[in-house]
Design an enzyme around this catalytic site. Structure first.
Site, PDB file in Angstrom:
ATOM      1  N   LYS A 140       0.871  -1.176   0.000  1.00  0.00           N
ATOM      2  CA  LYS A 140       0.000   0.000   0.000  1.00  0.00           C
ATOM      3  C   LYS A 140       0.904   1.221   0.000  1.00  0.00           C
ATOM      4  O   LYS A 140       2.032   1.164   0.498  1.00  0.00           O
ATOM      5  CB  LYS A 140      -0.893   0.007   1.258  1.00  0.00           C
ATOM      6  CG  LYS A 140      -2.160   0.810   1.121  1.00  0.00           C
ATOM      7  CD  LYS A 140      -3.263   0.078   0.388  1.00  0.00           C
ATOM      8  CE  LYS A 140      -4.469   0.957   0.203  1.00  0.00           C
ATOM      9  NZ  LYS A 140      -5.623   0.232  -0.312  1.00  0.00           N
ATOM     10  N   ASP A 180      -7.023   4.343  -4.524  1.00  0.00           N
ATOM     11  CA  ASP A 180      -7.672   4.186  -3.223  1.00  0.00           C
ATOM     12  C   ASP A 180      -8.274   5.564  -2.934  1.00  0.00           C
ATOM     13  O   ASP A 180      -8.530   6.344  -3.866  1.00  0.00           O
ATOM     14  CB  ASP A 180      -6.652   3.755  -2.146  1.00  0.00           C
ATOM     15  CG  ASP A 180      -7.319   3.307  -0.838  1.00  0.00           C
ATOM     16  OD1 ASP A 180      -7.867   2.205  -0.788  1.00  0.00           O
ATOM     17  OD2 ASP A 180      -7.312   4.078   0.137  1.00  0.00           O
TER      18      ASP A 180
END
Ligand code: NDP
Length: 466
Positions: A140, A180
Site C-alpha cells: 500500500k 484508493d
C-alpha cells in the site's frame, strides 16, 4: 528465553502465548501505529487453532516475518501550486509481502496518511490478495497530500512529482499500485503518464487505468459490485436475497457509488450516502437517476453530498459532529455497507445498527468496524463480512487487468464481470469452508483470516524456510 524456540507439541496455551508474545513485540517495535496494531491483532486472534495444527508456523517464526514489511519506502514530494508556491509532502510505499506474487495494493492521497496507516492497509492487503485466487502480494502507498480544493493542474503536478520518486520501486513484475481514497482514474492517468515518460515503455505498472489506455472493463465498478455480490452470496446461505431490502451505504466515492448501483440491479433500496462533512437520508430510495446525479457531482464537479438534499425533495442532511455517534448508523435498515474509511462504525454505532434491524454488514471500506463492534455483530448473529473478504473484488479485477496487459488483450465487460462473480463466490465458499473446518461455522472473520493467512504462510515456508 523466548517461547519461540521451544519444540514439541503445540498446545492451545503455547499457541496463545506465542501470539501474545509476537503481538507485544509488534506494539513495541511499531509505536504510534494504532491502526497497524489493530489490523494485526484482528488477524492474530483467529490463528490460535492454526498454530496448534501447524507447529512449523511457530518454529519458522511465520507470524513475526509476516508483520515485518519487506520494505518501507518513504520520500519527499515537492511540487508547485498555481501561485508558484512550493509545497512539500511525504510519500510512501509499504511493500509488505511478495510471497504469492508481485506487490499489489492501492495509493491513498489523504491528509491522514502516515506510515502506520499504510502498514495496516498493506497487511490487510496481503491477506486479502491471498484470498482472491490470483498471484498477488500485498502493498500500500500514498501521501499526506490533500487533493480537496486543489486545481486540476496542481493535482497533475503533484502526481508527476510523486511518480518521479516512486518510479524505481514499481513495475509490472515487482509492484503494481492502483487507486484508493483520493486516487481515481484521473490520478492514475497522471501517474501512469509520468511512469511512461521515465520508463519509455508502455507496460502494466499500474492498474485502474482508463479503458482506452490499457485498463480493464469493470475495474472502476469492481469493489462496489464485489461487495454486493458477496452480500448476495451470504444471504443465499439463509435462503434470502437483496430484493426489497433497505440498505445503508456510507461514503460517496468510488466504492459507495458502485455499491449503490449494484444494489439497485439486485432490487434493493439504498437510502443513505455520506462524505466527511455529513450524510443524506433519502427514505424514498436513491434511484438510478439520483445516483447518476451523485456520480456527476462527485466525479466531475467534486461537490459535497449535502447538495443532494438541496437538489431532491424529502431528503434529510445531517452534518457530522466529530466525536459523536455517527447518526447514519441509527437509520433503521436491513443491511449496511460501510464504504468510506477505517473505524467508521464504533461499538455504539453497532448497537444502533443491531437495534435498527440490520441483519447483514458487508464492508466496502477497509477495516471500517472497530473490534468491539465486530464482536457484537458476530454475537448477534448478524451476517458480517470483513473487508478483506468482502471488498476483494477491486483488487481481483486489478489482477485481471494485469493478466489482460500481459496478454495484450482486452476482455468484454461481460467476461470480466463473470470472472469477478466467480472469484467472489470462490472467496465466499473458501471462507465458509475454512470457518467450518475450524469449528466456527458462519464466522466469516475466522474463515477469512485463516484462509488468507495459511496460503501466505505456506508460500513463505516453501520459498524461504530457515
Ligand atoms: P474515494 O476517495 O473515491 O471516496 C472516499 C469516500 O469516503 C468519500 O466520500 C470521502 O469523503 C469519504 N471519506 C474519506 N475519508 C473519510 C473520513 N476520514 N471520514 C469520513 N468520510 C471519509 O475512495 P474509495 O471509494 O476508493 O475508497 C473508500 C474505502 O474503500 C477506503 O477504505 C478504501 O481503502 C476502500 N477500498 C477501495 C478500493 C478501490 O478499489 N477504490 C478497493 C478496496 C477497498 P470526502 O470526499 O469528504 O473525503
Amino acid at each position: 528465553m523466548t517461547h519461540l524456540v521451544e519444540r514439541g507439541p503445540t498446545t492451545d496455551r503455547f499457541a496463545g502465548r506465542h501470539i501474545a508474545d509476537v503481538m507485544a513485540r509488534v506494539e513495541a517495535k511499531n509505536p504510534g501505529e494504532p491502526e497497524f496494531h489493530q489490523a494485526v491483532r484482528e488477524v492474530f486472534r483467529s490463528l490460535e487453532p492454526v498454530l496448534v495444527r501447524q507447529p512449523r508456523y511457530v518454529e519458522q517464526r511465520i507470524l513475526e516475518r509476516l508483520v515485518e514489511p519487506d520494505r518501507v519506502i518513504s520520500f519527499g514530494v515537492n511540487w508547485v501550486d498555481d501561485q508558484g508556491e512550493i509545497h512539500v509532502n511525504r510519500g510512501y510505499r509499504v511493500q509488505m509481502s511478495s510471497s504469492i506474487g508481485p506487490y499489489k495494493g492501492g495509493l491513498r492521497f489523504h491528509p491522514s496518511v502516515n506510515q502506520g496507516l499504510l502498514k495496516f492497509l498493506a497487511f490487510e492487503q496481503t491477506i486479502k490478495d491471498s484470498l482472491t485466487t490470483l498471484p498477488m502480494g500485498g502493498a500500500k502507498g500514498g501521501s499526506d497530500f490533500d487533493p480537496k480544493g486543489r486545481t486540476e493542474s496542481e493535482i497533475r503536478r503533484f502526481c508527476q512529482s510523486f511518480m518521479t520518486e516512486l518510479y524505481p520501486y514499481i513495475g509490472e513484475f515487482t509492484d503494481v499500485p492502483a487507486g484508493d481514497i483520493g486516487v481515481g482514474e484521473r490520478e492514475i492517468g497522471y501517474l501512469f503518464g509520468q511512469y511512461k515518460r521515465i520508463a519509455k515503455r508502455f507496460v502494466g505498472s499500474l492498474t485502474g487505468k482508463g479503458i482506452k489506455w490499457g485498463g480493464s472493463a469493470i475495474r472502476q465498478e469492481a469493489t462496489g459490485y464485489g461487495v454486493v455480490y458477496f452480500a448476495r452470496d451470504m444471504l443465499a446461505t439463509r435462503g434470502d436475497d437483496l430484493e426489497g431490502k433497505t440498505c445503508l451505504v456510507s461514503g460517496s466515492g468510488n466504492v459507495a457509488q458502485f455499491t449503490v448501483k449494484k444494489l439497485l440491479d439486485m432490487g434493493a433500496c439504498p437510502v443513505t450516502l455520506s462524505d466527511s462533512d455529513g450524510f443524506v437520508h433519502d427514505a424514498g430510495g436513491i434511484d438510478r437517476e439520483k445516483l447518476e446525479w451523485v456520480m456527476e457531482l462527485k466525479q466531475n464537479r467534486r461537490g459535497r453530498i449535502r447538495e443532494y438534499a438541496d437538489r431532491f425533495p424529502g431528503v434529510i442532511y445531517v452534518p457530522r459532529a466529530p466525536g459523536a455517534d455517527n447518526p447514519l448508523w441509527s437509520v433503521p435498515a436491513d443491511c449496511a455497507f460501510p464504504g468510506a474509511t477505517q473505524n467508521e462504525i464504533s461499538a455504539r454505532d453497532a448497537k444502533h445498527l443491531v437495534a435498527g434491524g440490520v441483519g447483514l454488514v458487508a464492508e466496502g471500506a477497509n477495516m471500517p468496524t472497530v473490534p468491539e463492534a465486530v464482536d457484537l455483530f458476530v454475537e448477534s448473529g448478524v451476517l458480517y463480512a470483513p473487508s478483506k473478504a468482502a471488498n476483494a473484488g477491486g483488487v481481483a479485477v486489478s489482477g485481471l487487468e494485469m493478466a489482460q496487459n500481459m496478454q495484450l488483450t482486452q476482455w468484454t465487460p461481460q467476461e470480466v464481470d463473470r470472472r469477478l462473480q466467480e472469484i467472489i463466490q470462490h472467496i465466499h465458499d473458501t471462507v465458509c469452508r475454512t470457518a467450518e473446518e475450524y469449528g466456527r461455522p458462519g464466522d466469516y472473520v475466522t474463515g477469512a483470516n485463516v484462509a488468507g493467512f495459511v496460503k501466505v504462510a505456506d508460500a513463505m515456508l516453501d520459498e524461504s524456510p530457515i
